[in-house]
Write an enzyme that holds these catalytic residues in place. Structure first.
Site, mmCIF file in Angstrom:
data_model
loop_
_atom_site.group_PDB
_atom_site.id
_atom_site.type_symbol
_atom_site.label_atom_id
_atom_site.label_comp_id
_atom_site.label_asym_id
_atom_site.label_seq_id
_atom_site.Cartn_x
_atom_site.Cartn_y
_atom_site.Cartn_z
ATOM 1 N N ALA A 386 0.852 -1.206 0.000
ATOM 2 C CA ALA A 386 0.000 0.000 0.000
ATOM 3 C C ALA A 386 0.885 1.253 0.000
ATOM 4 C CB ALA A 386 -0.897 -0.009 1.231
ATOM 5 N N ASP A 506 8.005 -6.686 56.056
ATOM 6 C CA ASP A 506 6.621 -6.803 55.568
ATOM 7 C C ASP A 506 6.371 -8.291 55.270
ATOM 8 O OD1 ASP A 506 4.138 -6.225 54.185
ATOM 9 O OD2 ASP A 506 5.265 -6.514 52.326
#
Ligand code: GDG
Length: 734
Positions: A386, A506
């Site tokens: 194209a 944690d």
């Protein structure tokens, strides 16, 4: 100097054996034609399959010598590998699946084994040729596993990857039995490029759903690195097409090629004759039969165009050994025959059909002599034809009809866009194209030309390579703060020489990996061994500091020699002590919030509510990743309105939204614990943003470490929860 190594299945040239000698001929196809101009102008090295297998060592040497002149190195693949890796996995498994032809896709374990083997062979060749810090640019679907293999073996290399075909939606990609391996393979790259944003979006969605990694815009956070995703619509060598078209048109008719003279004669056969051009590899993705049916439909609806318009169809032979391609060829040829039989006359052939490949000059002749290009692939990564057609329209006359399923449609907005499966729409588009006034053609072609001149193949390649180089700067800050072996040693020495130490740890995502159901994340034997070994040292205070509710933490660690801080600091239990609330109890607010959360649980399958003393939590780890994120956003807005006059706040953690009483966080809880105590080694580690409060409040000389790659104020980064254990073990010599 750092060098660019290009890796693709095919080299830009192919070697063909002619008797006893070898010929070097240019490869066809989008990638080779596009990138070879860039390759020639830059001192890159191209590694790929030369198109044949050497029969002896001396043949190998000879081929290598020939390729050296082209800046190429061969990866030799025997016929068995080619059959299973190339014809098999690449073209019978991936190609149809990635183009949404799921029913054509074959899942054969033998293909897969060969595919893995060939990706390893490519890695071996690249590694043998790559110098420290070189850049490697891997191309296309034949080498999806290569980035990871390279990254593991040579972390010094900067690795880019570009996919030339569509990346399908997750619903299609998930069918592939080896989907996780494929995604992981790609994530070895530092930068992954696609032709369009849709393909990038589909890829990110598959990564999130299959591997659970988070992505912010175009950055995927894998455990220890960031991988960047971006869109680079591939361009063409614009000047080459334009110059060649100008040269062809300037030639007097008698000097033109025989093919061109045939075309000229045909066009001159009637005053308003026009040619419609169609060029593709003969592939089922290109929609050739539907295109022919649309042309037939056009001739039926608009008989006045008989003798006036012909469709010139060039189909380039491709994958001729594969049955589907053989069937397609016969279908196409039958259709051509029936259209020509039905409508043709002595002076006029409606479809002029070629099944062959043409030299470059003939190709440009076709582009420049045809007024309309009819390109209707059912799926196409980009479609360079194209762009080549537009570039060859030097007089700015011409119309492009382009499928909305081709990547190129995004850039060529002035083309007539069609749904390639809609026969009557395509037929109408042909009529419209034949009737577009010249001024309009001029305007549309100029606009498209301007765009594709700017972003030609050189700009495309240099953009990709410079974006790849930039990933180094982006990753540098993270890399500089990442814990190295050397730094680990330093931590250990500081730990050993300290007289009194405190470790704030944690839990979820730091000491223990996430699981779908939070209650299933019980501490395992190895974790207890580590924590017990650390806390058995009299000089060490161990503090588990978590968002978890106090009952769960109490159940897991209540009888241990650790201090526990629960609910982000709302509760504190010193070792041998009792739970103490850091807030007054008032839970009336929950009665207003709970029904809202319940309505979200009802509408978000997989989500659940957790109730803690001072907070209510909505978990959505088990929900659909996009729906969960969307609902989290909505919930935040709803709750923000509801709590505006109350002492409540919203905390967003990893796949959780927590509504809690204000004024408590891990930072002020840690400070309270530190009061009146004196430590000369303070250590804090955590993975989500609630740990940022802890990092902020700990004394200046503390060691603070973020797990993962999210932004953080922690001083250091560590890859993942497994590495956290390795680090903690090193402190207690386990
Ligand atoms: C893949 C993706 C993507 C064709 N016939 C002849 C010839 N060609 C050249 C064209 C063009 C190239 O081959 C074809 O490129 P496409 O882009 O149209 O298609 P694929 O080969 O399927 O390429 C595609 C591309 O990669 C790039 O990323 O656009 O979507 O499928 O350059 O000019 N060249 C010559 N004679 C021919 O007969 N000389």
């Amino acid at each position: 100097m750092k060098r660019l190594i290009i890796a693709s299945n095919r080299l830009p040239v192919m070697i063909k054996k002619q008797g006893d000698s070898f010929d070097v001929i240019p490869s066809a196809g989008g990638l080779a034609t596009g990138l070879k101009s860039y390759h020639k102008e830059n001192e890159s090295l191209w590694i790929g399959w030369p198109g044949l297998d050497a029969e002896s060592e001396s043949e190998e040497k000879e081929i290598e010598k020939l390729l050296k002149k082209e800046q190429c190195k061969p990866v030799f693949l025997n016929p068995d590998l080619i059959e299973n890796y190339y014809d098999g996995f690449s073209n019978t498994t991936l190609w149809p699946l990635f183009h949404y032809f799921t029913e054509y896709s074959e899942f054969n374990p033998e293909f897969w084994e060969a595919y893995k083997e060939v990706n390893q062979l490519f890695a071996k060749k690249i590694i043998a040729n790559a110098k420290e810090g070189d850049t490697v640019w891997v191309h296309d679907y034949q080498l999806l596993l290569l980035p990871k293999i390279l990254k593991e073996k040579r972390p010094d290399l900067r690795i880019g990857y570009f996919l030339h075909i569509p990346f399908p939606s997750y619903e299609v990609f998930r069918i592939l039995p080896w989907r996780e391996e494929i995604i992981e393979g790609l994530l070895g790259a530092d930068l992954i490029g696609f032709h369009t944003y849709d393909y990038a979006r589909h890829f990110i969605s598959s990564v999130k759903r299959l591997l659970g990694y988070d992505a912010d815009f175009n950055t995927i956070r894998v455990e220890d690195r960031h991988v960047y995703i971006d869109v680079f619509p591939m361009g063409i060598d614009y000047k080459k097409f334009q110059d060649s078209a100008l040269e062809i048109q300037s030639k007097p008719i008698q000097e033109r090629s025989k093919e061109h003279q045939d075309i000229d004669r045909f066009l001159m056969g009637a005053p308003n004759r026009k040619l419609i051009l169609s060029i593709d590899r003969l592939d089922y993705t290109k929609g050739i039969p539907v295109r022919l049916k649309a042309f037939r439909d056009f001739l039926i609806k608009y008989p006045e165009y008989k003798e006036q318009v012909s469709l010139i169809m060039l189909t380039v032979p491709s994958r001729t050994d594969v049955e589907q391609y053989q069937n397609l060829r016969s279908d196409v040829e039958k259709l051509v025959g029936s259209i020509n039989g039905e409508f043709g006359s002595m002076n006029w052939q409606p479809v002029i059909y070629f099944y062959r490949s043409l030299p470059f000059e003939n190709l440009v002749e076709l582009y420049s002599s045809s007024e309309i290009a009819l390109l209707t692939p059912l799926r196409d990564g980009m479609n360079l034809v194209a762009k080549e057609f537009i570039a060859s329209k030097t007089s700015n006359k011409g119309v492009l009809i382009l499928s909305e399923m081709a990547g190129a449609t995004k850039e060529l907005g002035e083309a007539i866009s069609v749904n390639p499966s809609n026969v009557s729409e395509v037929a109408e588009a042909i009529y419209t194209a034949l009737n577009i006034p010249q001024e309009q053609q001029f305007k549309d072609i100029s606009a498209m030309q301007e765009r594709i001149t700017r972003y030609d193949v050189f700009k495309w390649a240099s953009d990709f390579v410079s974006a790849l180089a930039k990933t180094e700067d982006k990753q540098a800050e993270y890399q500089a703060r990442k814990i190295s072996e050397n730094r680990k040693e330093k931590f250990k020495l500081a730990y050993e020489s300290a007289k009194s130490r405190v470790l704030f740890l944690d839990y979820d995502g730091t000491l223990r990996a996430f699981v779908n159901n939070p209650q299933d994340a019980v501490p395992d034997k190895e974790l207890f061994e580590i924590l017990d070994a650390l806390s058995s040292d009299k000089k060490t205070e161990l503090v588990i500091i978590s968002g978890r509710d106090k009952d769960t933490l109490g159940e897991w660690f209540g009888d241990k020699n650790y201090t526990l801080i629960a609910e982000h600091g709302a509760w504190l239990k010193e070792k041998d002590g009792e739970w103490r609330s850091r807030l007054s109890h008032n839970s009336d607010w929950k009665d207003n919030i709970r029904p809202v959360l319940e309505s979200y649980v009802d509408r978000t399958p997989g989500s659940l509510i957790e109730e803690k003393t001072h907070s209510l939590v909505w978990h959505y780890r088990k929900s659909d990743i996009d729906l969960g994120a969307l609902r989290a956003l909505e919930l935040r807005t709803d709750i923000t309105n509801l709590i505006s006059n109350q002492d409540l706040e919203i905390l967003e953690g990893s796949k959780v939204i927590e509504i809690k009483v204000t004024g408590i966080n891990k930072g002020n809880a840690a400070l309270e614990f530190l009061q009146a105590k004196n430590f000369d080694f303070t250590f804090g580690i955590g993975d989500d943003w609630t740990d940022e409060f802890l990092f902020r409040e700990l004394p200046e000389n503390s060691i603070t470490i973020k797990v993962g790659t999210d932004k953080s104020i922690a001083k250091y980064y560590i890859d993942n929860q497994k590495q956290v254990r390795v680090l903690l073990k090193s402190f207690c010599d386990l």
